[in-house]
Design a protein around this motif. Structure first.
Motif, mmCIF file in Angstrom:
data_model
loop_
_atom_site.group_PDB
_atom_site.id
_atom_site.type_symbol
_atom_site.label_atom_id
_atom_site.label_comp_id
_atom_site.label_asym_id
_atom_site.label_seq_id
_atom_site.Cartn_x
_atom_site.Cartn_y
_atom_site.Cartn_z
ATOM 1 N N LYS A 185 -55.018 1.560 -23.678
ATOM 2 C CA LYS A 185 -53.535 1.706 -23.339
ATOM 3 C C LYS A 185 -52.728 2.734 -23.998
ATOM 4 O O LYS A 185 -52.281 3.440 -23.510
ATOM 5 N N GLY A 186 -53.259 2.889 -25.307
ATOM 6 C CA GLY A 186 -52.389 3.803 -26.143
ATOM 7 C C GLY A 186 -53.024 5.163 -25.813
ATOM 8 O O GLY A 186 -51.987 6.059 -25.699
ATOM 9 N N LEU A 187 -54.321 5.353 -25.432
ATOM 10 C CA LEU A 187 -54.403 6.833 -24.772
ATOM 11 C C LEU A 187 -54.230 7.135 -23.530
ATOM 12 O O LEU A 187 -53.648 8.147 -23.127
ATOM 13 N N LYS A 188 -53.878 5.901 -22.867
ATOM 14 C CA LYS A 188 -53.672 6.168 -21.287
ATOM 15 C C LYS A 188 -52.296 6.354 -21.207
ATOM 16 O O LYS A 188 -51.719 7.150 -20.380
ATOM 17 N N ASN A 189 -51.449 5.973 -22.176
ATOM 18 C CA ASN A 189 -50.156 6.119 -22.234
ATOM 19 C C ASN A 189 -49.447 7.442 -22.792
ATOM 20 O O ASN A 189 -48.359 7.473 -23.225
ATOM 21 N N GLY A 190 -50.526 8.240 -23.270
ATOM 22 C CA GLY A 190 -50.094 9.575 -23.572
ATOM 23 C C GLY A 190 -50.504 9.918 -25.001
ATOM 24 O O GLY A 190 -49.949 11.058 -25.515
ATOM 25 N N ILE A 220 -53.831 11.945 -37.488
ATOM 26 C CA ILE A 220 -52.801 12.118 -36.982
ATOM 27 C C ILE A 220 -52.770 11.441 -35.560
ATOM 28 O O ILE A 220 -53.825 11.632 -34.824
ATOM 29 N N VAL A 221 -51.749 10.952 -35.284
ATOM 30 C CA VAL A 221 -51.457 10.309 -33.689
ATOM 31 C C VAL A 221 -50.340 10.912 -33.264
ATOM 32 O O VAL A 221 -49.192 10.803 -33.834
ATOM 33 N N ARG A 222 -50.313 11.702 -32.324
ATOM 34 C CA ARG A 222 -49.143 12.250 -31.647
ATOM 35 C C ARG A 222 -48.762 11.869 -30.177
ATOM 36 O O ARG A 222 -49.664 11.385 -29.324
ATOM 37 N N TYR A 223 -47.653 12.180 -29.943
ATOM 38 C CA TYR A 223 -47.147 11.514 -28.593
ATOM 39 C C TYR A 223 -45.822 12.750 -28.136
ATOM 40 O O TYR A 223 -44.904 12.762 -28.887
ATOM 41 N N LEU A 274 -45.925 1.176 -26.729
ATOM 42 C CA LEU A 274 -46.849 1.071 -25.780
ATOM 43 C C LEU A 274 -47.946 2.193 -26.013
ATOM 44 O O LEU A 274 -49.090 2.180 -25.415
ATOM 45 N N GLN A 275 -47.758 2.957 -27.180
ATOM 46 C CA GLN A 275 -48.805 3.985 -27.743
ATOM 47 C C GLN A 275 -49.748 3.354 -28.665
ATOM 48 O O GLN A 275 -50.694 4.105 -29.158
ATOM 49 N N LEU A 278 -54.399 3.251 -33.278
ATOM 50 C CA LEU A 278 -54.957 4.499 -33.004
ATOM 51 C C LEU A 278 -55.375 5.355 -34.342
ATOM 52 O O LEU A 278 -56.434 6.000 -34.277
ATOM 53 N N ALA A 279 -54.624 5.277 -35.348
ATOM 54 C CA ALA A 279 -54.948 5.814 -36.827
ATOM 55 C C ALA A 279 -55.871 5.178 -37.380
ATOM 56 O O ALA A 279 -56.654 6.035 -37.989
#
Length: 327
Positions: free
Chosen positions: A163-168, A222-225, A256-257, A262-263
């Motif tokens: 979901k995190g990847l799907k949500n950008g 790192i996780v970016r949005y 939602l991310q 994810l990290a």
């Protein structure tokens, strides 16, 4: 044969030494040295001019706002590195421990040995030098099997990653000083005191690439949005093992991310892809206390096991009380 112990307080004076234990390396000494609030020292044991062991310790300032206090504590990860497999490691450690205690006890309110690879190692020498043990927990993910680590994740954890990847959300490795600065500012903002009470200066993270990455000893993920860093983790590598030192994400603002999830996932997948045998989550807490961070990381498929930490206060009367309590 007489054992010579030499204490180094400046990285420029440390000779070239063998070994690959990151927590007792010259590179980590330099990282501490460049970070405000840390004073590192390295003890090198040698026989007839030949180095046979080393131990790195770091004295740091610990500030608490409530109740107000400022103390210095000396932290050591594991029990040193030994270059000759034929030496009596425990005897060398015993002399090194006595030397270290004498060197730092007047400058530190508390000495702490943590993340022991072998919880029984050096037991009699710790007792002889008036240390007391507290039971602790460790969580490690096995990565050396032929199956991807994701197969051990819980179903809910896998759904959250997708979901995190799907949500950008996008995951990667920090490359620039600007990314590292943004990462450390984000982590300081979101860090919960329930995970770890001490958070180092931004200089600590800024120097990870320059002091550690050139020998592939450390990475920041790192996780970016939408161009903004919303999560991340810092990993160090030692021999065949990876250690997740810091991690976090803006989970309330960007729910939602799933940035914190994810990290951690990125650190695990990177370690697996680069053939590390284990990834250990550092500082997962005491065994008799609920710990949200420990419950969080266990859903990534790791195994929980018992270990111990050794402590020694500057005041002998306080050590005697603690020894009675924890004996």
């Amino acid at each position: 044969m007489a054992l010579k112990l030499t204490t180094y307080l400046c990285s420029k004076k440390i000779p070239d030494l063998p070994g690959n234990h990151v927590f007792h390396s010259k590179e980590l000494f330099q990282l501490y040295e460049a970070t405000p609030g840390y004073v590192p020292l390295m003890i090198v044991a040698s026989e007839e001019g030949r180095p046979i062991a080393r131990l790195l310790a770091a004295i740091r300032k610990s500030t608490r706002w409530f109740p107000p206090s400022l103390i210095r504590r000396c932290e050591i990860y594991d029990t040193g590195e030994y270059f000759d497999p034929d030496v009596d490691k425990e005897e060398i450690f015993g002399e090194t421990l006595e030397h270290l205690t004498r060197e730092v006890k007047e400058h530190s309110f508390l000495i702490e040995f943590r993340n022991l690879e072998n919880a029984k190692f050096g037991y009699r020498f710790f007792r002889k030098n008036h240390y007391f043990a507290v039971n602790w927990l460790r969580v490690r993910n096995s990565l050396h099997h032929n199956v991807p680590p994701e197969e051990r994740f819980s179903e809910s954890r896998l759904r959250q990653i997708k979901k995190g990847l799907k949500n950008g959300a996008e995951v990667g490795i920090a490359e620039s000083l600007e990314e590292i600065k943004e990462f450390s500012q984000m982590l300081r903002y979101v860090y919960s005191p329930r995970i770890r009470k001490h958070f180092p200066s931004i200089e600590f993270f800024r120097h990870i690439p320059s002091w550690l990455a050139h020998d592939k000893l450390g990475k920041i993920f790192i996780v970016r949005y939408k161009g903004r860093i919303i999560g991340g983790s810092a990993c160090v590598f030692s021999g065949e093992n990876a250690y997740l030192w810091f991690s976090g994400g803006m989970r309330k603002t960007f729910a939602l991310q799933y940035p914190g999830i994810l990290a951690v996932w990125k650190a695990i997948s990177y370690s697996y892809e680069h053939n590390y045998r284990h990834l250990e989550f550092m500082d997962v807490g005491l065994p008799f206390r609920k710990n949200p961070y420990r419950e969080f990381v266990l859903r990534f498929g790791g195994k929980q096991s018992s270990t111990r930490r050794w402590f020694r206060f500057r005041w002998n009367w306080l050590n005697r009380i603690c020894i009675r309590m924890y004996a």
